[in-house]
Design an enzyme around this catalytic site. Structure first.
Site, PDB file in Angstrom:
ATOM      1  N   GLU A  63       0.817  -1.222   0.000  1.00 50.30           N
ATOM      2  CA  GLU A  63       0.000   0.000   0.000  1.00 50.30           C
ATOM      3  C   GLU A  63       0.849   1.270   0.000  1.00 50.30           C
ATOM      4  O   GLU A  63       0.885   2.008   0.999  1.00 50.30           O
ATOM      5  CB  GLU A  63      -0.964   0.003   1.184  1.00 50.30           C
ATOM      6  CG  GLU A  63      -2.058  -1.025   1.060  1.00 50.30           C
ATOM      7  CD  GLU A  63      -3.190  -0.830   2.070  1.00 50.30           C
ATOM      8  OE1 GLU A  63      -2.996  -0.129   3.063  1.00 50.30           O
ATOM      9  OE2 GLU A  63      -4.269  -1.391   1.837  1.00 50.30           O
ATOM     10  N   GLU A 113      -6.662  -7.783  -0.455  1.00 46.39           N
ATOM     11  CA  GLU A 113      -7.151  -7.851   0.927  1.00 46.39           C
ATOM     12  C   GLU A 113      -8.649  -7.547   0.913  1.00 46.39           C
ATOM     13  O   GLU A 113      -9.056  -6.464   0.521  1.00 46.39           O
ATOM     14  CB  GLU A 113      -6.439  -6.821   1.810  1.00 46.39           C
ATOM     15  CG  GLU A 113      -4.933  -7.012   1.882  1.00 46.39           C
ATOM     16  CD  GLU A 113      -4.232  -5.963   2.748  1.00 46.39           C
ATOM     17  OE1 GLU A 113      -4.911  -5.209   3.467  1.00 46.39           O
ATOM     18  OE2 GLU A 113      -2.997  -5.887   2.676  1.00 46.39           O
TER      19      GLU A 113
HETATM   20  C1  GAL Z   1      -4.346  -2.514   4.956  1.00 40.96           C
HETATM   21  C2  GAL Z   1      -2.934  -3.029   5.084  1.00 40.96           C
HETATM   22  C3  GAL Z   1      -2.853  -4.239   5.976  1.00 40.96           C
HETATM   23  C4  GAL Z   1      -3.672  -4.050   7.221  1.00 40.96           C
HETATM   24  C5  GAL Z   1      -5.092  -3.757   6.818  1.00 40.96           C
HETATM   25  C6  GAL Z   1      -6.023  -3.582   7.993  1.00 40.96           C
HETATM   26  O1  GAL Z   1      -4.349  -1.152   4.743  1.00 40.96           O
HETATM   27  O2  GAL Z   1      -2.378  -3.341   3.837  1.00 40.96           O
HETATM   28  O3  GAL Z   1      -1.507  -4.481   6.309  1.00 40.96           O
HETATM   29  O4  GAL Z   1      -3.133  -3.008   7.963  1.00 40.96           O
HETATM   30  O5  GAL Z   1      -5.131  -2.573   6.079  1.00 40.96           O
HETATM   31  O6  GAL Z   1      -7.338  -3.339   7.565  1.00 40.96           O
END
Ligand code: GAL
Length: 653
Positions: free
Chosen positions: A145, A316
């Site tokens: 990110e 994610e």
């Molecule tokens: C994203 C990040 C992850 C984790 C996640 C939590 O922004 O890539 O490492 O922090 O959010 O929701």
């Protein structure tokens, strides 16, 4: 064709080695195929300078691979270890307040620091050589990110040096820079590139042209940083997909540019967290608190499919409550499935959940995963198993086709209008998302693309709100495309040097719609200007149609609200939902595009010959009309809340 799969994010370094095989078996059991590891593990891979410990990662990858999982390996450069920061203290990013940010969380590096960039090359080369040919490694994620926690712009000494060199490359002479920036104003003229400062800590607003160049420069620094990693991985790990996990509603660098060095784009989808952070009103947030905004995720799916030139993943996916929004709701039963199929409908290759285990320690201990903190299955575990079975049954494949409708998205426009809002609630992203939602309420499956000739080739409808400066090539391509075009507000309002065009806005776009923008006003909340069945809110312009244009709609105060030259339209304000619907209908008719009205809760997305129907509302909806006599592969004609329907156009009852 590419089969669609599920995955998960896993941190073997957080758990004892004895548990890895059980985790891997459990992942397979519920139908997961991909697992991302490694992206924050630098302190375990290199506990002290040049003292490596890669053995544990090899054993973890072996274990996952032996269970039949494919591994996405992350480069650990978002989390440089303490010893490295101690060795290179000036690698820390410096905030706009002039103070360095500290070690103790993540993303504590400045993109312009050459010493840090070389350290990254070293660790990435090591990992790529060590694991690049491992049979289980199917893909790589660069860093994590870029830009999260407001980390694109840094006001460090390294950044100042690099920015001066960037300006010199761009302008050649300081006289040219003075001219482009309009530095005669307020005696800001410079005599040498070394006079250039970064645009922070000024007494009042810095020069917008200076700010825009600093944003362009900062974006280029991220692109260059990523490219170095991508090239190393490509050299040592041929045939593997290289991607990066982008964010939602994030505009601080040009994602199209960066993606040019990747094989696929990916993004991190947190529907409930994003809804809470959005500018939607309280009623909307309350209504959608457990399902999210019906258009926000889909917008990013389409945006990142565009970035990845057709290839994209959700890296994610939120499986439960997160920890970082103002309020963190639990997803409604079925919402995780709804989000997953919305992504597959838009052509995602993989939807991967964040994360496998909920961590009982550190910053994200309140962030739910598929497993509870004690390692037992949590609520999303069963839902995910169900999705995997359905994917299998559907034999789901990526089949997305080029859409006749394209929405133009331009990072420079986002930067320009964040620099010069003129009305404090003017936001490029929000405006584009409103147009996107309007088009989706008409049942269209859209593409999102940058303002290039290639983006408009063969389209029937091109929609480009607030495009701050259109290149001559783009204008020509629009003219040649024969597509209907909807522009405005603020389209063509500036030159590339952030000046008002000499022929008045919309500048070069006058060749499409023959008007002059002779004035603008921003509208405070509730100071609306009535137009047709709706209104302008936040922003309106005073435009004068010339010989080749006519007023298609007028505001109640008699001004031209929508001007038209043939199939090209210019909308002179930020429309309410109702006005936008009217305008889009007019424009779609001129493009000869049939549309339907799916309302607020139902959404439709075509993945090639497969049509998906989603219910984001809280009541069951009868979708018989939309289904017709097609055989449903998923769902029923009375679609429950969070329901997903799917059928193939080529399979009838
Ligand atoms: C994203 C990040 C992850 C984790 C996640 C939590 O922004 O890539 O490492 O922090 O959010 O929701």
């Amino acid at each position: 064709m590419t089969k669609q799969h599920l995955g998960v994010c896993y941190y073997p370094e957080h758990w004892t080695e004895e548990r890895w095989a059980q985790d891997a078996a459990m992942m397979r059991e519920i139908g997961l195929s991909y697992v991302r590891v490694g992206e924050f593990a630098w302190s375990r891979l290199e506990p002290a300078p040049r003292a490596y410990d890669l053995g544990w990662l090899r054993r973890a990858i072996d274990t996952l691979g032996q269970a039949g999982l494919k591994v996405v390996l992350g480069t650990p450069t978002a989390t440089p270890p303490k010893w490295l920061v101690d060795l290179l203290p000036d690698m820390l990013p410096v905030g706009a307040d002039g103070r360095p940010r500290k070690f103790g969380s993540r993303r504590h590096y400045c993109f312009s620091h050459e010493g840090y960039a070389r350290e990254c090359e070293r660790i990435v080369t090591l990992l790529a050589c060590e694991f690049g040919a491992h049979p289980a490694v199917a893909a790589w994620q660069t860093d994590n990110e870029y830009g999260c926690h407001d980390t694109i712009e840094s006001y460090s000494p390294a950044a100042v040096r690099a920015f001066r060199a960037w300006c010199e490359r761009k302008y050649g002479s300081i006289a040219a820079l003075n001219e482009a920036w309009g530095n005669v104003f307020w005696s800001m003229e410079l005599t040498d590139f070394d006079d250039i400062e970064l645009p922070n800590l000024t007494v009042t607003t810095p020069n917008p042209a200076h700010l825009l160049d600093f944003k362009r420069f900062s974006s280029d620094q991220v692109v260059a940083f990523n490219k170095r990693q991508a090239e190393i991985i490509r050299r040592h790990s041929p045939g593997r997909t290289i991607l990066h996990n982008f964010m939602g509603a994030f505009m601080e660098f040009d994602h199209f540019d960066l993606s040019a060095d990747l094989d696929a784009a990916a993004w991190d989808s947190y529907p409930l967290g994003f809804l809470e952070r959005s500018p939607h009103d309280e009623a909307f947030k309350l209504k959608h608190r457990r399902v999210g905004d019906p258009d926000f995720q889909a917008f990013h799916h389409d945006l990142y499919r565009g970035c990845g030139r057709g290839r994209w993943w959700v890296m994610e996916q939120q499986p439960g409550a997160v920890n970082w929004a103002p309020w963190n709701a639990a997803p409604a039963p079925g919402a995780v499935r709804l989000w997953s199929f919305e992504a597959f409908a838009a052509g995602a290759e993989i939807v991967s959940f964040f994360r496998w285990w909920q961590a009982p320690f550190a910053q994200e201990q309140m962030h739910e995963g598929l497993l509870l903190p004690n390692g037992e299955p949590g609520p999303a575990h069963r839902e995910v198993a169900g999705i995997a079975r359905e994917l299998e049954k559907l034999n789901a494949q990526v089949e997305t086709q080029r859409s006749p409708v394209v929405l133009i998205f331009d990072y420079e426009s986002a930067w320009a209008w964040s620099i010069e809002r003129q009305g404090q609630d003017f936001c490029y992203f929000d405006l584009v998302l409103e147009f996107y939602a309007g088009l989706r309420r008409m049942g269209f499956s859209l593409d999102i693309a940058p303002p290039t000739a290639e983006a408009v080739r063969g389209r029937k409808l091109v929609v480009a709100p607030a495009l701050f400066c259109a290149s001559a090539d783009f204008v020509e391509a629009l003219q040649e495309s024969g597509a209907a075009v909807l522009l405005g507000p603020r389209s063509g309002a500036k030159t590339t040097d952030f000046q008002i065009p000499p022929q008045l806005p919309p500048g070069a776009l006058q060749r499409l719609v023959d008007i002059e923008v002779r004035g603008v006003e921003s509208l405070r909340p509730n100071a609306e200007v009535e137009v047709a069945n709706g209104c302008f809110k936040g922003w309106r312009e005073f435009i004068a149609p010339r010989a080749g244009a006519a007023a298609e709609l007028r505001s109640v105060d008699g001004e031209t609200a929508l001007a038209r030259s043939g199939k090209a339209f210019y909308l002179a304000g930020r429309p309410s939902k109702e006005l936008l619907a009217t305008v889009l209908r007019l424009v779609a008719e001129s493009a000869d595009l049939a549309s339907i009205d799916v309302g607020d809760d139902i959404r439709i997305r075509d993945n090639g010959p497969v049509r998906y129907i989603f219910n984001y509302g809280s009541q069951p909806v009868d979708v018989s009309n939309a289904v017709g006599d097609n055989r449903l592969l998923l769902g029923e004609k009375i679609l429950p809340p969070c329901g997903v329907g799917a059928f193939r156009f080529d399979e009838r009852l």
